[in-house]
Design a protein around this motif. Structure first.
Motif, PDB file in Angstrom:
ATOM      1  N   THR A  58     -17.091  36.798  85.422  1.00 39.19           N
ATOM      2  CA  THR A  58     -18.044  36.886  86.523  1.00 39.19           C
ATOM      3  C   THR A  58     -18.676  35.522  86.733  1.00 39.19           C
ATOM      4  OG1 THR A  58     -18.529  39.210  86.035  1.00 39.19           O
ATOM      5  CG2 THR A  58     -20.124  38.021  87.392  1.00 39.19           C
ATOM      6  N   THR A  59     -18.456  34.941  87.901  1.00 39.87           N
ATOM      7  CA  THR A  59     -18.971  33.606  88.202  1.00 39.87           C
ATOM      8  C   THR A  59     -19.925  33.666  89.385  1.00 39.87           C
ATOM      9  OG1 THR A  59     -17.123  33.100  89.700  1.00 39.87           O
ATOM     10  CG2 THR A  59     -16.846  32.542  87.367  1.00 39.87           C
ATOM     11  N   LEU A  72     -26.261  40.866  91.732  1.00 41.79           N
ATOM     12  CA  LEU A  72     -25.432  40.561  90.563  1.00 41.79           C
ATOM     13  C   LEU A  72     -26.172  40.881  89.269  1.00 41.79           C
ATOM     14  CD1 LEU A  72     -22.939  39.266  89.213  1.00 41.79           C
ATOM     15  CD2 LEU A  72     -24.087  37.057  89.446  1.00 41.79           C
ATOM     16  N   LEU A  73     -27.424  40.462  89.175  1.00 41.51           N
ATOM     17  CA  LEU A  73     -28.209  40.714  87.962  1.00 41.51           C
ATOM     18  C   LEU A  73     -28.468  42.199  87.759  1.00 41.51           C
ATOM     19  CD1 LEU A  73     -30.819  37.794  88.042  1.00 41.51           C
ATOM     20  CD2 LEU A  73     -28.735  37.989  86.675  1.00 41.51           C
ATOM     21  N   ARG A  95     -28.877  34.361  82.273  1.00 43.98           N
ATOM     22  CA  ARG A  95     -29.479  35.475  82.986  1.00 43.98           C
ATOM     23  C   ARG A  95     -30.997  35.307  83.089  1.00 43.98           C
ATOM     24  NH1 ARG A  95     -27.781  40.657  83.818  1.00 43.98           N
ATOM     25  NH2 ARG A  95     -29.421  42.134  84.340  1.00 43.98           N
ATOM     26  N   TYR A  96     -31.606  34.899  81.964  1.00 44.54           N
ATOM     27  CA  TYR A  96     -33.064  34.751  81.933  1.00 44.54           C
ATOM     28  C   TYR A  96     -33.527  33.690  82.923  1.00 44.54           C
ATOM     29  CZ  TYR A  96     -37.686  33.426  80.233  1.00 44.54           C
ATOM     30  OH  TYR A  96     -39.021  33.108  80.155  1.00 44.54           O
ATOM     31  N   ARG A  97     -32.863  32.521  82.924  1.00 46.20           N
ATOM     32  CA  ARG A  97     -33.276  31.432  83.827  1.00 46.20           C
ATOM     33  C   ARG A  97     -33.054  31.803  85.288  1.00 46.20           C
ATOM     34  NH1 ARG A  97     -36.242  27.182  83.232  1.00 46.20           N
ATOM     35  NH2 ARG A  97     -34.789  25.654  84.094  1.00 46.20           N
ATOM     36  N   LEU A  98     -31.969  32.512  85.559  1.00 46.91           N
ATOM     37  CA  LEU A  98     -31.699  32.913  86.938  1.00 46.91           C
ATOM     38  C   LEU A  98     -32.736  33.914  87.425  1.00 46.91           C
ATOM     39  CD1 LEU A  98     -29.903  32.755  89.408  1.00 46.91           C
ATOM     40  CD2 LEU A  98     -28.433  34.507  88.395  1.00 46.91           C
ATOM     41  N   ARG A  99     -33.052  34.887  86.603  1.00 53.26           N
ATOM     42  CA  ARG A  99     -34.063  35.876  86.986  1.00 53.26           C
ATOM     43  C   ARG A  99     -35.420  35.209  87.177  1.00 53.26           C
ATOM     44  NH1 ARG A  99     -34.243  39.826  89.919  1.00 53.26           N
ATOM     45  NH2 ARG A  99     -32.623  40.994  88.800  1.00 53.26           N
ATOM     46  N   GLN A 100     -35.734  34.277  86.298  1.00 54.30           N
ATOM     47  CA  GLN A 100     -36.994  33.544  86.383  1.00 54.30           C
ATOM     48  C   GLN A 100     -37.078  32.736  87.688  1.00 54.30           C
ATOM     49  OE1 GLN A 100     -37.605  30.485  83.319  1.00 54.30           O
ATOM     50  NE2 GLN A 100     -39.534  31.474  82.777  1.00 54.30           N
ATOM     51  N   ALA A 101     -35.930  32.235  88.150  1.00 52.38           N
ATOM     52  CA  ALA A 101     -35.895  31.400  89.348  1.00 52.38           C
ATOM     53  C   ALA A 101     -35.966  32.211  90.636  1.00 52.38           C
ATOM     54  CB  ALA A 101     -34.630  30.546  89.342  1.00 52.38           C
TER      55      ALA A 101
END
Length: 209
Positions: A58-59, A72-73, A95-101
């Protein structure tokens, strides 16, 4: 987990036994320091022998809509994603950094709608101006990359000595596959065939890097 690991060390003193099987069966991400040995007759295993091929990884595209990133998340439980710009790897985002952003952007969609008449927000990991949301700050820009032909014994040693969570397999900058710590743990435990089969049931519920 602490009790299992303590028992594991005690068991190692007397030789491999039930605790090794227990760890393998539950899919615990414990990577033993023991030397990896190839399967007799394998003909020289490489990173490409055990990697997850790119078509199964998954990209995330370097430019994507906010809604697609949120979807996606919500749809999968992976702990991280390679980020590609026209098949070229530009980094890795957890995942954490993407959700945080993206969470602040999701909260601010109403303001965007008032200004533009649309709730669609375009996000980019390229650090370019002209997009509504620049997510380049969330990117790991120098992820570990190796070529498909690297001997598997070297790959295992890298995970053991560098405490890696993942390695991207690339060819001239293009993603060919992915190897995670769980893949290496499963590889080290392949002598426990039935236990590995059972561990997949646990991992299916919580797949991670």
């Amino acid at each position: 987990m602490l009790a299992v690991m303590t028992s594991k060390f005690v068991g190692d003193y007397f030789g491999k036994g039930v605790y090794d099987t227990w760890i393998a069966m539950h899919g615990y991400p414990y990577l033993p320091a023991s030397e990896f040995r190839e399967t007799p007759g394998s003909g020289g295993e490489t990173a490409s022998s055990v990697m997850t091929p790119v078509h199964s990884v998954t990209t995330i595209n370097a430019t994507a809509s906010l809604n697609s990133l949120d979807a996606l998340l919500n749809a999968c439980e992976y702990d991280g994603f390679p980020v590609l710009d026209e098949e070229i790897v530009i980094g890795f985002v957890t995942r954490y950094r993407l959700r945080q952003a993206i969470d602040p952007l999701l909260s601010g969609r109403r303001a965007v709608r008032q200004e533009t008449g649309s709730e669609e927000i375009v996000c980019s990991f390229l650090g370019r101006q002209g997009v509504a949301a620049d997510l380049a700050f969330a990117l790991e820009k120098a992820p570990m990359q190796i070529r498909p032909g690297v001997p598997l014994q070297v790959v295992v040693s890298m995970f053991q000595k560098m405490s890696l969570r993942y390695v991207m397999i690339t060819n001239q900058g293009r993603l060919a596959g992915l190897l995670t710590k769980r893949d290496i743990v499963r590889l080290m435990n392949r002598d426990f065939g039935q236990a590995n089969a059972l561990s997949e049931r646990f991992e299916y519920q919580s797949t991670s890097f």
